[in-house]
Design a protein around this motif. Structure first.
Motif, short mmCIF file in Angstrom:
data_model
loop_
_atom_site.label_atom_id
_atom_site.label_comp_id
_atom_site.label_asym_id
_atom_site.label_seq_id
_atom_site.Cartn_x
_atom_site.Cartn_y
_atom_site.Cartn_z
N VAL A 296 -55.03 63.65 -6.80
CA VAL A 296 -54.70 62.24 -6.56
C VAL A 296 -53.47 62.12 -5.66
CG1 VAL A 296 -53.84 60.13 -7.67
CG2 VAL A 296 -55.80 61.36 -8.66
N SER A 297 -52.45 62.93 -5.95
CA SER A 297 -51.22 62.86 -5.12
C SER A 297 -51.53 63.18 -3.67
CB SER A 297 -50.18 63.87 -5.63
OG SER A 297 -49.91 63.65 -6.98
N LEU B 268 -54.43 63.16 -2.01
CA LEU B 268 -55.29 62.14 -1.38
C LEU B 268 -54.50 60.86 -1.11
CD1 LEU B 268 -58.76 62.28 -3.18
CD2 LEU B 268 -58.27 62.68 -0.75
N SER B 269 -53.69 60.45 -2.05
CA SER B 269 -52.91 59.22 -1.88
C SER B 269 -51.98 59.31 -0.69
CB SER B 269 -52.07 58.93 -3.13
OG SER B 269 -52.89 58.82 -4.26
N TRP C 123 -55.56 51.30 -6.85
CA TRP C 123 -56.77 52.11 -7.07
C TRP C 123 -57.22 52.05 -8.53
CZ3 TRP C 123 -58.45 52.82 -2.50
CH2 TRP C 123 -57.58 53.10 -1.43
N ALA D 287 -50.93 55.53 -12.53
CA ALA D 287 -51.49 55.46 -11.18
C ALA D 287 -51.28 54.07 -10.59
CB ALA D 287 -52.97 55.81 -11.22
N ILE E 61 -58.85 58.47 -10.59
CA ILE E 61 -57.81 57.80 -11.37
C ILE E 61 -58.37 57.29 -12.69
CG2 ILE E 61 -56.47 55.65 -11.38
CD1 ILE E 61 -55.67 56.41 -8.46
N THR F 185 -56.18 66.98 -12.09
CA THR F 185 -56.58 65.83 -11.29
C THR F 185 -55.38 65.18 -10.60
OG1 THR F 185 -58.36 65.46 -12.87
CG2 THR F 185 -57.88 63.66 -11.36
N TYR G 184 -62.88 58.26 -3.38
CA TYR G 184 -62.54 59.21 -4.45
C TYR G 184 -61.45 58.74 -5.41
CZ TYR G 184 -65.56 62.57 -2.14
OH TYR G 184 -66.65 63.20 -1.63
N LEU G 185 -60.45 58.03 -4.89
CA LEU G 185 -59.30 57.75 -5.76
C LEU G 185 -59.67 56.93 -7.01
CD1 LEU G 185 -56.27 57.26 -3.31
CD2 LEU G 185 -56.61 59.05 -5.03
N GLN H 100 -59.91 57.99 0.45
CA GLN H 100 -59.17 57.34 -0.64
C GLN H 100 -60.07 56.35 -1.39
OE1 GLN H 100 -55.68 55.65 1.26
NE2 GLN H 100 -54.49 57.54 0.96
#
Lengths: 611, 611
Positions: free
Chosen positions: A139-140, A142-143, A104, A100, A159, A135, A154-155, A151
């Motif tokens: 993550v992808s 949201l990113s 983040w 990641a 992560i 997950t 949550y990220l 972001q």
């Protein structure tokens, strides 16, 4: 109990010798800055990951299958014994953050390394691996398209692995056809939405591993158009976090039941009931399908990795059994002090084992090639290189998903067959691999859907551009090596098949154009066979390249442990015994859809309402 | 819940139109005397059997899978709810005696009829069907080589179904290799023997359906030679019957445990511990292996029938689902009043369905052909006809076992795929078919062993005589029909493949001869691919014949319900999309064993003790 040793030697071979990954990654500023492109570091991380996987996940695979997940009346779900403790160790060791973004809290390692770890996790315990695995999709998405607020909130927790994510797409009446979903979103007028509906088949949808679960949910906002153009993506946390990230109020999403499945019993496949649950928009209104594909592409390669991972552990155990099980006598005897010889002496047993080995090693090469392409797409300083890598990923992802899961299932079945009657008995563990592998061919878009994506979207709608680029790569390799004594024969076979692939592509494209309204039917009728043909061309290319490297090492007297000779022998097996499947596929693709166009009434008693 | 309708129309087509069975059977005195060769009677019995199967066995299939069998501490075994009641109805209706000899209380119906019933039973409930199914092997062995006393005491009760039988061959260390079994027999000096040892994988080995269970057990009499030449066959009843047939003293054979299996949960797969159990010799001392093959041949066709039966019910349910499940929209729409169209409109879905249909219908034709050949072998008044039928049975039994179970498994998998994610969920029933079908490829001699039996024993060791006889049959059919407008194209394809089969046979035979000590390895390396090639030639022959009959009916305007047109269309699908597998197989057979002859140390870390 099943055994498993991570294929560390093969990882090193593919990453360093086949792909030259460290040198390639070192050209990218992201990895330079994070100092994560070092060959020794990559190798150390993979070895450390192997210790974790072998020590913590492998012992939980059978117990997970036997116990399954259990839901209590309030909707809570208990995972199998040991799953939570292993997950906590996984988080404490920092594994979720491996590849990641450091922005983040990630470690900024290449996907290439993370991909190797994913294969190992899938070998050791695919049901467990799906909890953190899902997950990644969240993550992808949201990113890429999440608001800065979402972001930031949550990220870091996703992560770090403190929370897990899900993908909520399917509904009872809507699987492949997400345009007809019924889950609704109503605007609360405060920047949030009320989500109501039922989602099914939600992997890792409810569990006791983490304090919170973050659902990414497809729903139709009130007033949006019908079909796929009216669908938006929402984030729905199980517990609504405060501004400091502490999980607060319980949200209106509850696990209504768990499915009883053929396999992956250790993973909770949930029916989730959303009852006015508070959600936040991710990305743009009515662009949910596009945003979803960000998640799906990662998930598709991840699913392909399940096929590879299960194929690998099934193969390893079949080899161990074939060396141990004595039955019938060879000429000459190889264990003359025993009443019979190990069944590994029989060519038919070796055929089954080599089928596994050849598919697994080529699959591993494809997966790591794609992982490196993902790194390149994301971080290469030259835009043309990014584009080239993105095209490779787009073209080969459906092959990675479908070809690798089909092969993984078949390898599990063949490996089970090596055990004879014992393969059918639960305690040996082989039948679990068959059951666990089966789902990979079905979910994240069935392999039929992958085939349509490849032939319809990635090849024909693209005017064959991506295909031609790949053909150029093969062509260059072929011209360079066609006179090579060691691999020239394979290059010849590969060249013929690649040309034939081009011919078949044009043939299908022409038929589709000539068929007017029925054009899509011609594509639909041959897509699965086409993907399989294409898969063999890709594997053939990788086997030829691997054989060339191996032949050079053998010729230079550098094959101290027999590794390179085994590569050469496996390449020969692949071209002798597996690659010829292209001969049949070529014929069935040419036959096309003609034999599928019949009277549905006479054949199946189906009466169209409108003829 | 899964649906099933017995394929009565197809039974009639194959029995009457393809095989002309009633006329053939009417030439045999046995059926003349018993008045059992009448077409109407045969049809009525099959229809009555269908009612029993659909009404009594089908509803117990899922419950049997879910409950499984349970052993109590004393070794007793309880079968799933309803199994015993259904068995009692089965016995009361006289079904066990259907094709048995009237001399022992049988009804003297042709095997042809019993075979149709067996397919239906395997479709509806394969785990249940195995309880009476295993009895057939015991009846065959006793009928052929049992002493008159044993026959009189046991055959009536086994044939009436009052008792069931088993085959006790496998031991923990000895499966394929029965020459190394350790179960011992000691002569009691009173005409009985004391049997001691452990047998595993005994299907229907212990249960609560009947008052007695009759085990046929392979054991080595003290003082007999080592290996397969020192093995004898013994009858060991669970309860020792008095002279009047009343079960008396409990014998020393106890179920030590039940296996936890991938599928066929409703059938008890027992570990049986024999502790000085009283046994009676069946046939001659040290001829046990030969006597066992009487049981095995019946069991092998029976196992092939499991593949067919499961393939058929899986196919039927996939068709029903594909007509019902709406997803995506066709052009033109076929159910315009609904939000989407049934998935049966998609050619790729049809491809999966047609794969099932084409394999099932050809498998049914092969099975009934072999059943008629068994009738002919047993009862034809002309010895040459008996011999010819016996050769057909010998040659095609390994194909019926292996090709039909491989196809049955693949059809179950493809049919499951039609269901998408729902196929993976237990309640839909599809995943049970995959699990239940898998064992057919493994037991009664793995499909690898079947392939060696075909290529090694039935073709090469026979000098190709049986193969040539079959080739003559094909040749005659081809010459008669090569100019036929409707089927000439199939005949051409079939002819090429049949010639190629002959070429490949000679090629493998020559390689084997040229390889000296390694000759067997060349056979072993290609046997599985060879059997599959051979299977396609047999199915191709049957499809061409069925297409010819269908084409005549269509041309004559006698196809009122579309049955014959569907046959023609299915034949086209078979030749277009399945038969071309021969192209790949031809190439892999030619490639031979070269790629399987490598250094076992480098490849698998295996170190022979003796190089």
């Amino acid at each position: 109990m099943p055994q498993y040793k991570a294929p560390l030697r093969d990882f090193r071979f593919i990453i360093n010798e086949l792909l030259d990954a460290p040198a390639q990654l070192a050209q990218m500023p992201f990895y330079q800055e994070n100092e994560t492109a070092d060959a020794d570091l990559m190798n150390q991380v993979i070895e450390e990951a192997a210790r974790f996987v072998e020590g913590e996940l492998l012992p939980l695979n059978q117990v997970g299958d036997q116990q399954g997940c259990h839901r209590s009346e309030n909707g809570d779900v208990k995972t199998p014994d040991g799953f939570k403790a292993a997950y906590q160790k996984y988080v404490q060791a920092g594994w979720p953050a491996l590849d990641a973004d450091p922005k983040w809290g990630g470690q900024g390692m290449p996907h290439t390394v993370a991909n190797a770890m994913l294969e190992m996790m899938n070998s050791a315990n695919v049901a467990w691996a799906m909890y953190p695995g899902l997950t990644h999709g969240a993550v992808s998405a949201l990113s890429e398209v999440g608001s800065p607020e979402l972001q930031a909130l949550y990220l870091p927790k996703l992560i770090s692995g403190e929370w897990t994510g899900t993908m909520c797409l399917t509904e009872p009446h809507a699987g492949t056809d997400l345009g007809i979903i019924r889950t609704k979103a109503a605007d609360n007028g405060d920047g949030t939405y009320a989500i109501t509906g039922t989602k099914i088949f939600i992997s890792a949808g409810e569990h006791d591993l983490t304090d919170n679960i973050i659902h990414l949910v497809l729903a139709r906002l009130e007033g949006s158009p019908e079909g796929t153009k009216g669908i938006s993506l929402f984030l729905v946390p199980k517990f609504i976090p405060g501004a400091d990230g502490t999980p607060g109020e319980r949200n209106g999403v509850v696990c209504g039941s768990l499915e009883h499945k053929m396999g992956i019993h250790g993973n909770a496949t949930a029916v989730l009931n959303f009852d006015g649950a508070k959600g936040w928009l991710v990305g743009e209104i009515n662009r949910g399908m596009n945003h979803m594909f960000i998640m799906m592409n990662a998930a598709r390669l991840g699913t392909g990795m399940q096929g590879l991972g299960i194929g690998e552990i099934a193969y390893q155990n079949a080899v161990a059994y074939a060396k141990d099980r004595i039955q019938m006598r060879a000429e000459p005897r190889v264990t003359p002090d025993q009443p019979a010889d190990p069944i590994i002496v029989h060519p038919d047993v070796r055929r089954m084992l080599m089928t596994g080995r050849a598919y697994n090693e080529a699959g591993r090469a494809l997966a790591l090639w794609l992982a490196l392409a993902l790194d390149t797409e994301a971080h290469h300083p030259i835009e043309a290189k990014q584009k080239e890598a993105a095209d490779t990923v787009a073209l080969l992802t459906p092959i990675a998903k479908a070809f690798m899961t089909d092969n993984g299932f078949n390898v599990a079945v063949q490996s089970q067959q090596v055990f004879g009657g014992h393969g059918y008995i639960a305690e040996w563990g082989m039948e679990q691999y068959v059951r666990d592998a089966r789902i990979g061919q079905i979910y994240e878009g069935t392999n039929g859907i992958q085939s349509l994506d490849l032939l319809g979207r990635k090849v024909l709608m693209d005017g064959g551009k991506k295909l031609q680029a790949l053909a150029g790569t093969l062509q260059a390799f072929a011209e360079e090596n066609e006179d090579d004594e060691a691999v020239g024969e394979y290059i010849t076979q590969l060249g013929k098949a690649a040309n034939q692939l081009a011919t078949l592509t044009m043939l299908v494209g022409q038929k589709a154009m000539d068929s007017g309204d029925k054009g899509q039917d011609e594509v639909n009728a041959v897509a699965v066979d086409y993907l399989r043909y294409f898969g063999h061309v890709v594997y053939g290319y990788l086997w030829a390249r691997m054989a060339k490297i191996a032949a050079e090492k053998v010729a230079a007297g550098q094959d101290l442990d027999g590794f390179y000779q085994a590569k050469l022998d496996t390449a020969k097996f692949y071209f002798d015994r597996l690659f010829p499947e292209t001969k049949s596929l070529s014929q069935t693709i040419k036959a096309g859809g003609e034999s599928l166009d019949f009277d549905l009434r006479g054949m199946f008693g189906f009466e169209p309402e409108h003829a």
